[in-house]
Design an enzyme around this catalytic site. Structure first.
Site, PDB file in Angstrom:
ATOM      1  CB  SER A 255      -0.890   0.005   1.239  1.00 51.30           C
ATOM      2  OG  SER A 255      -0.107   0.334   2.361  1.00 51.30           O
ATOM      3  CE  LYS A 256      -2.080   6.316  -2.904  1.00 54.20           C
ATOM      4  NZ  LYS A 256      -3.303   7.098  -2.915  1.00 54.20           N
ATOM      5  NE  ARG A 257       0.325   0.595   5.944  1.00 54.26           N
ATOM      6  CZ  ARG A 257       0.968  -0.519   6.215  1.00 54.26           C
ATOM      7  NH1 ARG A 257       2.037  -0.508   6.987  1.00 54.26           N
ATOM      8  NH2 ARG A 257       0.543  -1.670   5.728  1.00 54.26           N
ATOM      9  CG  HIS A 258       4.513  -1.175   1.979  1.00 51.11           C
ATOM     10  ND1 HIS A 258       3.195  -1.551   1.914  1.00 51.11           N
ATOM     11  CD2 HIS A 258       5.034  -1.804   3.055  1.00 51.11           C
ATOM     12  CE1 HIS A 258       2.932  -2.388   2.908  1.00 51.11           C
ATOM     13  NE2 HIS A 258       4.030  -2.547   3.616  1.00 51.11           N
ATOM     14  N   GLY A 259       5.427   3.035   0.003  1.00 49.56           N
ATOM     15  CA  GLY A 259       6.021   3.830  -1.090  1.00 49.56           C
ATOM     16  C   GLY A 259       5.022   3.916  -2.229  1.00 49.56           C
TER      17      GLY A 259
END
Ligand code: GLU
Length: 469
Positions: free
Chosen positions: A248-252
């Site tokens: 998800s966006k948390r990972h980049g």
């Protein structure tokens, strides 16, 4: 493929604002299989969620697909344009008593759900409305009561998915309650539309994320109820982040086009994505033709792949180094345009690409390295102070003078000139080259000094050097 039926596959994204890298991989697997077997790759936009399915978010999906050069053969088809078809099939099920109207209100359903939860039971619809007689149904309709349509799930037996990737998955039918297939406003729901679409589009292989595996038994029940032939299913494991949670966006960045902006090449991204869940011996790098030839669903892994940005970067660097400069042109132009540099001379650009492609891992880095060829970059004060000491200015003067007299303005000629200067002056090459570098590029890091001089030419080089003398 075992049978002679022409292979037809589809990518069926619900527009969420952008093409996710996981979606792109699903699209790629479908595309590769279609190309391999001379089949048809269909794009279907599942746009029934009207709030999210804006024209922009639909366009964003197609932009991503186009950039990756995943050309679809048919479509795009839009579910919102197929409501009449869904209605027709819903009516067929109702007429056959395989679906029925349900008048239960959201409040009634909520109350029942709560009781089930309090009793630690799985909330399942209790079939209150299945028990209504035809007369009762007619009376409720006449009274103007709102109703949805529920699919009548079989009471016993089991539903079996023979998934190419997941193997045999068995679900007891009594675990599945009567699903709503049309809402009170008449709009059909996903598990129903997907079946009607896949059947009417002649889909032979359903390749999609395994987040849909839970939906498949319900869909299979509907195939059965409608008397449709069942396609082959292949549920592809999700892509995970380093913490083993769903990417998800948390990972980049997860958007395909964000990778474009960050200077990735479309084929490098595809080559990276294809290997996240599929392998062919220990080969890492594939041309598109090789992928088409070697890809098979049977060798897609059953376990999730972990997204590794470092490896993607490595692969991108490799593709940049090995590319023909011509093949990088349009993407480098795009990168320069992000910096406000437009309408560049193609020939000049080609030369600058050749002078920098060994040194970078992304085209963003490349644009950063070569922008000075096209615009004037003024070094910041710290770099000016550090570079142009009185000694450095003297060295720059010597270089400038020598360049003015140079007849052989080629890499070799320039190289020889610097060697001669080193020998004549006793100054190191670094001492001679560093002020030239900063004067020409405005930067501490640049392509090779001989390349820069050669590409800029004598006039432009001297024009850039003179103010620093
Ligand atoms: N629209 C679904 C999604 O975007 C895919 C449905 C399918 O492939 O069956 O997740």
């Amino acid at each position: 493929m075992e049978n002679s039926q022409k292979l037809r596959v589809r990518f069926a994204p619900s527009p969420t604002g952008y093409l996710h890298v996981g979606g792109a991989r699903t699209a790629l697997y479908n595309y590769l299989l279609a190309k391999k077997h001379g089949g048809v790759f269909i794009l279907r936009i599942e746009d029934t969620d009207l709030e999210r399915s804006t024209p922009e978010s639909i366009q964003a999906i197609m932009d991503g697909m186009n950039w990756l050069d995943l050309k679809w053969d048919e479509g795009p088809f839009y579910q919102t344009k197929r409501f009449d078809l869904y209605k027709e099939y819903i009516q067929k099920l109702v007429d056959a008593k395989k679906a029925y109207p349900c008048f239960c209100t959201p409040e009634e359903l909520d109350a029942k759900r709560k009781i089930a939860q309090d009793n630690k039971q799985k909330p399942m619809y209790d079939r209150t409305c299945l028990k209504l007689s035809d007369a009762e149904v007619a009376a409720k309709k006449d009274a103007g009561l709102k109703y949805c349509i529920r699919f009548k799930s079989p009471d016993d037996g089991e539903t079996v998915i023979n998934d190419v990737i997941k193997g045999r998955v068995v679900v007891a039918n009594k675990e599945l309650d009567d699903l709503v297939i049309a809402r009170t406003d008449g709009s059909p729901t996903y598990n129903f539309t997907v079946v009607v679409d896949d059947v009417t589009m002649g889909i032979t292989h359903v390749i999609r994320g395994d987040d849909h595996l839970n939906n498949t038994p319900r869909q299979l029940q509907m195939y059965e109820a409608l008397g449709f032939p069942v396609p082959l299913f292949a549920h592809v494991p999700m892509i995970l982040g380093a913490d083993k949670k769903r990417l998800s966006k948390r990972h980049g960045a997860t958007s395909v086009m964000a990778y474009r902006e960050m200077g990735y090449l479309p084929h490098a991204l595809l080559n990276y994505l294809v290997r996240l869940g599929w392998s062919y011996k220990d080969q890492e790098v594939f041309t598109r033709e090789e992928l088409i030839e070697k890809f098979s669903l049977e060798s897609v892994s059953g376990s999730a792949g972990v997204f590794n940005p470092e490896k993607l970067l490595w692969l991108n660097g490799l593709y940049i180094r090995e590319a023909k400069a011509e093949d990088l042109l349009s993407e480098v132009e795009y990168q320069l345009s992000l910096k406000g540099i437009t309408s560049v001379d193609k020939n000049l650009l080609l030369q600058t690409i050749k002078a920098s492609q060994e040194k970078v891992k992304t085209l963003t880095e490349m644009a950063e390295l070569i922008d000075f060829f096209f615009i004037k970059i003024t070094p910041d004060q710290a770099l000016l102070d550090k570079t142009f000491s009185p000694d450095a200015k003297k060295a720059l003067g010597l270089v400038s003078q020598a360049l003015q007299g140079l007849t052989d303005w080629t890499s070799n000629g320039i190289h020889a000139l610097f060697e001669k200067l080193v020998a004549d002056t006793g100054l190191g090459l670094g001492k001679l080259a560093s002020p030239v570098r900063v004067a020409l590029s405005g930067k501490k890091i640049s392509p090779g000094i001989y390349d820069m001089l050669r590409i800029l030419g004598r006039d432009e080089s001297l024009k850039r050097i003179t103010p620093y003398l």
